[in-house]
Scaffold this motif. Structure first.
Motif, PDB file in Angstrom:
ATOM      1  N   ALA A  32       0.833  -1.206   0.000  1.00 20.38           N
ATOM      2  CA  ALA A  32       0.000   0.000   0.000  1.00 20.38           C
ATOM      3  C   ALA A  32       0.867   1.255   0.000  1.00 20.38           C
ATOM      4  CB  ALA A  32      -0.928  -0.009   1.212  1.00 20.38           C
ATOM      5  N   LEU A  33       1.932   1.253   0.788  1.00 19.82           N
ATOM      6  CA  LEU A  33       2.816   2.414   0.830  1.00 19.82           C
ATOM      7  C   LEU A  33       3.544   2.614  -0.495  1.00 19.82           C
ATOM      8  CD1 LEU A  33       4.305   2.038   4.418  1.00 19.82           C
ATOM      9  CD2 LEU A  33       2.612   3.694   3.630  1.00 19.82           C
ATOM     10  N   VAL A  34       4.018   1.534  -1.090  1.00 18.06           N
ATOM     11  CA  VAL A  34       4.684   1.631  -2.388  1.00 18.06           C
ATOM     12  C   VAL A  34       3.710   2.126  -3.448  1.00 18.06           C
ATOM     13  CG1 VAL A  34       5.744   0.258  -4.223  1.00 18.06           C
ATOM     14  CG2 VAL A  34       6.464  -0.060  -1.867  1.00 18.06           C
ATOM     15  N   SER A  35       2.485   1.654  -3.396  1.00 18.30           N
ATOM     16  CA  SER A  35       1.481   2.078  -4.371  1.00 18.30           C
ATOM     17  C   SER A  35       1.159   3.562  -4.231  1.00 18.30           C
ATOM     18  CB  SER A  35       0.209   1.266  -4.206  1.00 18.30           C
ATOM     19  OG  SER A  35       0.467  -0.094  -4.443  1.00 18.30           O
ATOM     20  N   VAL A  36       1.081   4.053  -3.004  1.00 12.50           N
ATOM     21  CA  VAL A  36       0.829   5.476  -2.786  1.00 12.50           C
ATOM     22  C   VAL A  36       1.978   6.305  -3.346  1.00 12.50           C
ATOM     23  CG1 VAL A  36       0.661   7.252  -0.995  1.00 12.50           C
ATOM     24  CG2 VAL A  36      -0.712   5.188  -0.834  1.00 12.50           C
ATOM     25  N   ILE A  37       3.195   5.864  -3.111  1.00 19.91           N
ATOM     26  CA  ILE A  37       4.360   6.592  -3.629  1.00 19.91           C
ATOM     27  C   ILE A  37       4.350   6.597  -5.155  1.00 19.91           C
ATOM     28  CG2 ILE A  37       6.875   6.540  -3.798  1.00 19.91           C
ATOM     29  CD1 ILE A  37       6.842   5.537  -0.857  1.00 19.91           C
ATOM     30  N   VAL A  38       4.054   5.462  -5.762  1.00 19.22           N
ATOM     31  CA  VAL A  38       3.997   5.396  -7.232  1.00 19.22           C
ATOM     32  C   VAL A  38       2.899   6.315  -7.764  1.00 19.22           C
ATOM     33  CG1 VAL A  38       3.426   3.872  -9.167  1.00 19.22           C
ATOM     34  CG2 VAL A  38       5.017   3.111  -7.421  1.00 19.22           C
ATOM     35  N   GLY A  39       1.750   6.337  -7.107  1.00 17.75           N
ATOM     36  CA  GLY A  39       0.660   7.213  -7.527  1.00 17.75           C
ATOM     37  C   GLY A  39       1.027   8.687  -7.417  1.00 17.75           C
ATOM     38  N   LEU A  40       1.688   9.052  -6.314  1.00 13.43           N
ATOM     39  CA  LEU A  40       2.115  10.442  -6.144  1.00 13.43           C
ATOM     40  C   LEU A  40       3.138  10.842  -7.200  1.00 13.43           C
ATOM     41  CD1 LEU A  40       2.423  10.714  -2.269  1.00 13.43           C
ATOM     42  CD2 LEU A  40       0.810  11.920  -3.726  1.00 13.43           C
ATOM     43  N   VAL A  41       4.103   9.983  -7.443  1.00 15.50           N
ATOM     44  CA  VAL A  41       5.131  10.280  -8.438  1.00 15.50           C
ATOM     45  C   VAL A  41       4.509  10.404  -9.827  1.00 15.50           C
ATOM     46  CG1 VAL A  41       7.176   9.341  -9.597  1.00 15.50           C
ATOM     47  CG2 VAL A  41       7.024   9.317  -7.111  1.00 15.50           C
ATOM     48  N   ALA A  42       3.567   9.536 -10.146  1.00 17.61           N
ATOM     49  CA  ALA A  42       2.909   9.605 -11.456  1.00 17.61           C
ATOM     50  C   ALA A  42       2.110  10.902 -11.598  1.00 17.61           C
ATOM     51  CB  ALA A  42       1.998   8.397 -11.654  1.00 17.61           C
ATOM     52  N   GLY A  43       1.378  11.274 -10.576  1.00 16.78           N
ATOM     53  CA  GLY A  43       0.597  12.511 -10.626  1.00 16.78           C
ATOM     54  C   GLY A  43       1.466  13.747 -10.714  1.00 16.78           C
ATOM     55  N   ILE A  44       2.501  13.800  -9.906  1.00 16.50           N
ATOM     56  CA  ILE A  44       3.416  14.949  -9.941  1.00 16.50           C
ATOM     57  C   ILE A  44       4.149  15.000 -11.270  1.00 16.50           C
ATOM     58  CG2 ILE A  44       5.519  15.908  -8.910  1.00 16.50           C
ATOM     59  CD1 ILE A  44       4.435  14.865  -6.202  1.00 16.50           C
ATOM     60  N   GLY A  45       4.543  13.843 -11.777  1.00 20.12           N
ATOM     61  CA  GLY A  45       5.214  13.805 -13.075  1.00 20.12           C
ATOM     62  C   GLY A  45       4.316  14.301 -14.187  1.00 20.12           C
ATOM     63  N   TRP A  46       3.026  13.959 -14.105  1.00 18.24           N
ATOM     64  CA  TRP A  46       2.078  14.417 -15.128  1.00 18.24           C
ATOM     65  C   TRP A  46       1.958  15.943 -15.113  1.00 18.24           C
ATOM     66  CZ3 TRP A  46       0.128  11.572 -18.929  1.00 18.24           C
ATOM     67  CH2 TRP A  46      -0.883  12.110 -19.704  1.00 18.24           C
ATOM     68  N   VAL A  47       1.918  16.519 -13.911  1.00 15.71           N
ATOM     69  CA  VAL A  47       1.838  17.977 -13.799  1.00 15.71           C
ATOM     70  C   VAL A  47       3.125  18.618 -14.312  1.00 15.71           C
ATOM     71  CG1 VAL A  47       1.711  19.893 -12.164  1.00 15.71           C
ATOM     72  CG2 VAL A  47       0.144  17.986 -11.948  1.00 15.71           C
ATOM     73  N   LEU A  48       4.258  18.036 -13.974  1.00 14.70           N
ATOM     74  CA  LEU A  48       5.534  18.592 -14.439  1.00 14.70           C
ATOM     75  C   LEU A  48       5.678  18.514 -15.951  1.00 14.70           C
ATOM     76  CD1 LEU A  48       8.015  17.299 -11.716  1.00 14.70           C
ATOM     77  CD2 LEU A  48       7.090  19.601 -12.006  1.00 14.70           C
ATOM     78  N   LEU A  49       5.020  17.540 -16.561  1.00 15.57           N
ATOM     79  CA  LEU A  49       5.059  17.436 -18.020  1.00 15.57           C
ATOM     80  C   LEU A  49       4.049  18.362 -18.698  1.00 15.57           C
ATOM     81  CD1 LEU A  49       5.488  13.587 -18.471  1.00 15.57           C
ATOM     82  CD2 LEU A  49       7.173  15.373 -18.907  1.00 15.57           C
ATOM     83  N   GLY A  50       3.306  19.115 -17.899  1.00 17.68           N
ATOM     84  CA  GLY A  50       2.390  20.099 -18.469  1.00 17.68           C
ATOM     85  C   GLY A  50       0.944  19.672 -18.528  1.00 17.68           C
ATOM     86  N   GLY A  51       0.601  18.591 -17.884  1.00 17.45           N
ATOM     87  CA  GLY A  51      -0.783  18.122 -17.889  1.00 17.45           C
ATOM     88  C   GLY A  51      -1.654  18.920 -16.938  1.00 17.45           C
ATOM     89  N   GLU A  52      -2.946  18.778 -17.108  1.00 15.66           N
ATOM     90  CA  GLU A  52      -3.896  19.455 -16.226  1.00 15.66           C
ATOM     91  C   GLU A  52      -3.951  18.749 -14.878  1.00 15.66           C
ATOM     92  OE1 GLU A  52      -7.680  19.735 -18.037  1.00 15.66           O
ATOM     93  OE2 GLU A  52      -6.909  20.693 -19.855  1.00 15.66           O
ATOM     94  N   GLN A  53      -4.446  19.481 -13.873  1.00 12.21           N
ATOM     95  CA  GLN A  53      -4.461  18.933 -12.517  1.00 12.21           C
ATOM     96  C   GLN A  53      -5.439  17.771 -12.378  1.00 12.21           C
ATOM     97  OE1 GLN A  53      -5.207  22.241  -9.957  1.00 12.21           O
ATOM     98  NE2 GLN A  53      -3.150  23.084 -10.222  1.00 12.21           N
ATOM     99  N   LEU A  54      -6.598  17.873 -12.977  1.00  9.81           N
ATOM    100  CA  LEU A  54      -7.573  16.786 -12.883  1.00  9.81           C
ATOM    101  C   LEU A  54      -7.063  15.534 -13.591  1.00  9.81           C
ATOM    102  CD1 LEU A  54     -10.311  15.870 -11.859  1.00  9.81           C
ATOM    103  CD2 LEU A  54     -11.315  16.717 -13.982  1.00  9.81           C
ATOM    104  N   ALA A  55      -6.404  15.735 -14.725  1.00  9.37           N
ATOM    105  CA  ALA A  55      -5.820  14.598 -15.436  1.00  9.37           C
ATOM    106  C   ALA A  55      -4.708  13.968 -14.603  1.00  9.37           C
ATOM    107  CB  ALA A  55      -5.281  15.045 -16.789  1.00  9.37           C
ATOM    108  N   ALA A  56      -3.938  14.788 -13.898  1.00  8.21           N
ATOM    109  CA  ALA A  56      -2.875  14.267 -13.037  1.00  8.21           C
ATOM    110  C   ALA A  56      -3.458  13.444 -11.895  1.00  8.21           C
ATOM    111  CB  ALA A  56      -2.033  15.410 -12.489  1.00  8.21           C
ATOM    112  N   LEU A  57      -4.593  13.887 -11.374  1.00 12.95           N
ATOM    113  CA  LEU A  57      -5.268  13.126 -10.318  1.00 12.95           C
ATOM    114  C   LEU A  57      -5.710  11.760 -10.840  1.00 12.95           C
ATOM    115  CD1 LEU A  57      -6.495  13.167  -7.435  1.00 12.95           C
ATOM    116  CD2 LEU A  57      -8.571  14.032  -8.498  1.00 12.95           C
TER     117      LEU A  57
END
Length: 67
Positions: A16-41
Protein backbone atom coordinates in the motif's frame (compact mmCIF):
# COMPACT_ATOMS: atom_id res chain seq x y z
CA UNK A 1 10.35 -14.23 13.86
CA UNK A 2 7.10 -13.14 12.36
CA UNK A 3 4.43 -15.76 11.97
CA UNK A 4 2.55 -16.18 8.69
CA UNK A 5 -0.42 -13.82 9.30
CA UNK A 6 1.88 -11.02 10.46
CA UNK A 7 4.07 -11.39 7.39
CA UNK A 8 1.03 -11.11 5.16
CA UNK A 9 -0.16 -7.98 6.95
CA UNK A 10 3.30 -6.44 6.64
CA UNK A 11 3.43 -7.31 2.94
CA UNK A 12 0.06 -5.65 2.29
CA UNK A 13 1.06 -2.54 4.26
CA UNK A 14 4.34 -2.27 2.34
CA UNK A 15 2.46 -2.72 -0.95
CA UNK A 16 0.00 0.00 0.00
CA UNK A 17 2.82 2.41 0.83
CA UNK A 18 4.68 1.63 -2.39
CA UNK A 19 1.48 2.08 -4.37
CA UNK A 20 0.83 5.48 -2.79
CA UNK A 21 4.36 6.59 -3.63
CA UNK A 22 4.00 5.40 -7.23
CA UNK A 23 0.66 7.21 -7.53
CA UNK A 24 2.12 10.44 -6.14
CA UNK A 25 5.13 10.28 -8.44
CA UNK A 26 2.91 9.60 -11.46
CA UNK A 27 0.60 12.51 -10.63
CA UNK A 28 3.42 14.95 -9.94
CA UNK A 29 5.21 13.81 -13.08
CA UNK A 30 2.08 14.42 -15.13
CA UNK A 31 1.84 17.98 -13.80
CA UNK A 32 5.53 18.59 -14.44
CA UNK A 33 5.06 17.44 -18.02
CA UNK A 34 2.39 20.10 -18.47
CA UNK A 35 -0.78 18.12 -17.89
CA UNK A 36 -3.90 19.46 -16.23
CA UNK A 37 -4.46 18.93 -12.52
CA UNK A 38 -7.57 16.79 -12.88
CA UNK A 39 -5.82 14.60 -15.44
CA UNK A 40 -2.87 14.27 -13.04
CA UNK A 41 -5.27 13.13 -10.32
CA UNK A 42 -6.67 10.48 -12.65
CA UNK A 43 -3.20 9.32 -13.68
CA UNK A 44 -2.07 9.09 -10.06
CA UNK A 45 -5.16 7.14 -9.01
CA UNK A 46 -4.78 4.77 -11.93
CA UNK A 47 -1.11 4.22 -11.15
CA UNK A 48 -1.90 3.57 -7.49
CA UNK A 49 -4.61 1.02 -8.29
CA UNK A 50 -2.56 -0.69 -10.97
CA UNK A 51 0.58 -0.91 -8.87
CA UNK A 52 -1.33 -2.29 -5.88
CA UNK A 53 -3.13 -4.91 -7.97
CA UNK A 54 0.00 -6.09 -9.78
CA UNK A 55 2.12 -6.20 -6.62
CA UNK A 56 -0.58 -7.98 -4.62
CA UNK A 57 -0.90 -10.58 -7.38
CA UNK A 58 2.86 -11.11 -7.26
CA UNK A 59 2.83 -11.52 -3.47
CA UNK A 60 -0.01 -14.05 -3.65
CA UNK A 61 1.86 -15.97 -6.34
CA UNK A 62 5.07 -16.05 -4.29
CA UNK A 63 3.21 -17.14 -1.15
CA UNK A 64 1.48 -19.98 -3.00
CA UNK A 65 4.80 -21.14 -4.46
CA UNK A 66 6.25 -21.31 -0.95
CA UNK A 67 3.57 -23.73 0.27
Amino acid sequence: MLNSPNRRVCAVIILALVSVIVGLVAGIGWVLLGGEQLAALKVGASALAGCFAICLSAVVFVHTQGN
